[in-house]
Design a protein around this motif. Structure first.
Motif, PDB file in Angstrom:
ATOM      1  N   GLY A 242       0.799  -1.217   0.000  1.00  0.00           N
ATOM      2  CA  GLY A 242       0.000   0.000   0.000  1.00  0.00           C
ATOM      3  C   GLY A 242       0.833   1.269   0.000  1.00  0.00           C
ATOM      4  N   SER A 261      -4.213   2.891   0.715  1.00  0.00           N
ATOM      5  CA  SER A 261      -3.952   2.811  -0.721  1.00  0.00           C
ATOM      6  C   SER A 261      -4.537   1.553  -1.350  1.00  0.00           C
ATOM      7  CB  SER A 261      -2.447   2.857  -0.979  1.00  0.00           C
ATOM      8  OG  SER A 261      -1.877   4.067  -0.489  1.00  0.00           O
ATOM      9  N   ALA A 262      -5.333   0.813  -0.586  1.00  0.00           N
ATOM     10  CA  ALA A 262      -5.904  -0.438  -1.118  1.00  0.00           C
ATOM     11  C   ALA A 262      -6.911  -0.133  -2.226  1.00  0.00           C
ATOM     12  CB  ALA A 262      -6.568  -1.204   0.013  1.00  0.00           C
TER      13      ALA A 262
END
Length: 262
Positions: A242, A261-262
Motif C-alpha cells: 500500500g 492505498s488499497a
C-alpha cells in the motif's frame, strides 16, 4: 462488544513509522484496544535516529503498573528497551507472570542501521517470550554468527529457541532470497519457512515493529503461534504494498498501516 486489549512496551518514533506509534496503529487497524509503556524518547525520521533519551526504570515500571492494574491485557509485545536496567524491570514483570503472550521484538539495530539497544538487555528478556521476532541482523547479533541466507536463518532460529523463547521467527526482509521475502519459524512443531513475494519499495521503516505488533494481536485473539505469524506476515505485505508509491520523507518511509492505498 468490549475490545480485546494489547500492550506495547517500546520507544517512541517522532516520525511515526516505528516504535510505539507504529504499534498503536497496528492495534487499531487490526481491531484491538492498544495500551502503551514508553521506554525511551527518540528523535528520528525516515533518514535515521538523531537522538535517544532512555526513561528511568522507575518511570517505565510505574507506567506498566498503571496499565496492568486497570486493563485485562491479553498479549504484550516489547520493542526497544534502551537500557539493561529497563530490560531487567520488564524481565522481572515477565518472570512474575504479568506479561501474557509475550512477543519480544529484539530491537538492537533499527532498519536505518542505528544501534538502539544492547544485546545483554534483550537476552535478559528472551527466556520469558512466547515468540521472539528478530530480523536477520538482530539474530546475528544475538547468536554471534552470520545470518545471510535461509540456511543461516534456520540455524539462528534453532539456536535462539534453545535459549528460552518457545517460538522464534527470524524475519528475512533484508536477505536475498530470489525475489521472495522469507521468514523462518522454529518452535515445538519444528521449522517452517514462510514465503511471500518481495515488495519493491523504499517504504519499509517499521516493518519489524509492525510484524511483532500484528503477531501479538493475533495471539490475543486466540490464534496459535504459526497462525499468528502467518497472519502478521500477510498484514505487513499488504502494508508494504500500500505504501509502495508514497512520497513520505526522504529515506525509508512508513508503511500503509490502515490500507489507505488499497
Amino acid at each position: 462488544m468490549t475490545p480485546t486489549t494489547v500492550l506495547t512496551v517500546a520507544g517512541s518514533d517522532s516520525g511515526g513509522g516505528a516504535g510505539i506509534q507504529a504499534d498503536l496503529k497496528v492495534f487499531a487497524a487490526l481491531g484491538v484496544y492498544g495500551t502503551s509503556v514508553l521506554t525511551a524518547v527518540t528523535a528520528q525520521n525516515t533518514r535515521g535516529v538523531d537522538a535517544v533519551l532512555p526513561l528511568p526504570p522507575q518511570t517505565v515500571t510505574e507506567q506498566l503498573d498503571s496499565v496492568l492494574s486497570d486493563f485485562a491485557v491479553r498479549a504484550v509485545k516489547t520493542g526497544m528497551l534502551g537500557t539493561p536496567a529497563v530490560a531487567a524491570a520488564i524481565a522481572d514483570a515477565a518472570a512474575a507472570g504479568r506479561l501474557p503472550q509475550l512477543v519480544v521484538d529484539p530491537v538492537l539495530v533499527a532498519t536505518s542501521g542505528h544501534r538502539l539497544g544492547v544485546v545483554a538487555a534483550v537476552e535478559r528478556l528472551l527466556p520469558y517470550a512466547r515468540v521472539a521476532t528478530p530480523n536477520s541482523a538482530e539474530a546475528a547479533a544475538l547468536t554471534g554468527a552470520a545470518v545471510t541466507d535461509v540456511a543461516e536463518m534456520t540455524t539462528a532460529a534453532r539456536a535462539l529457541a534453545s535459549g528460552g523463547p518457545e517460538w522464534v521467527i527470524v524475519t528475512g526482509g533484508d536477505v536475498d532470497a530470489g525475489g521472495e521475502a522469507v521468514d523462518v519459524l522454529h518452535g515445538p512443531g519444528g521449522t517452517t519457512v514462510l514465503r511471500a513475494p518481495r515488495v519493491p519499495t523504499r517504504h519499509s521503516h517499521g516493518t519489524g515493529c509492525s510484524f511483532s505488533a500484528a503477531t501479538a494481536v493475533r495471539l490475543a485473539l486466540g490464534d496459535s503461534v504459526p497462525a499468528a505469524v502467518a497472519s502478521a506476515k500477510e498484514y505487513v505485505t499488504r502494508a508494504l504494498t500500500g505504501a509502495r508509491d508514497w512520497e513520505l520523507g526522504a529515506g525509508r518511509g512508513p508503511l500503509d498501516h490502515f490500507g489507505w492505498s488499497a
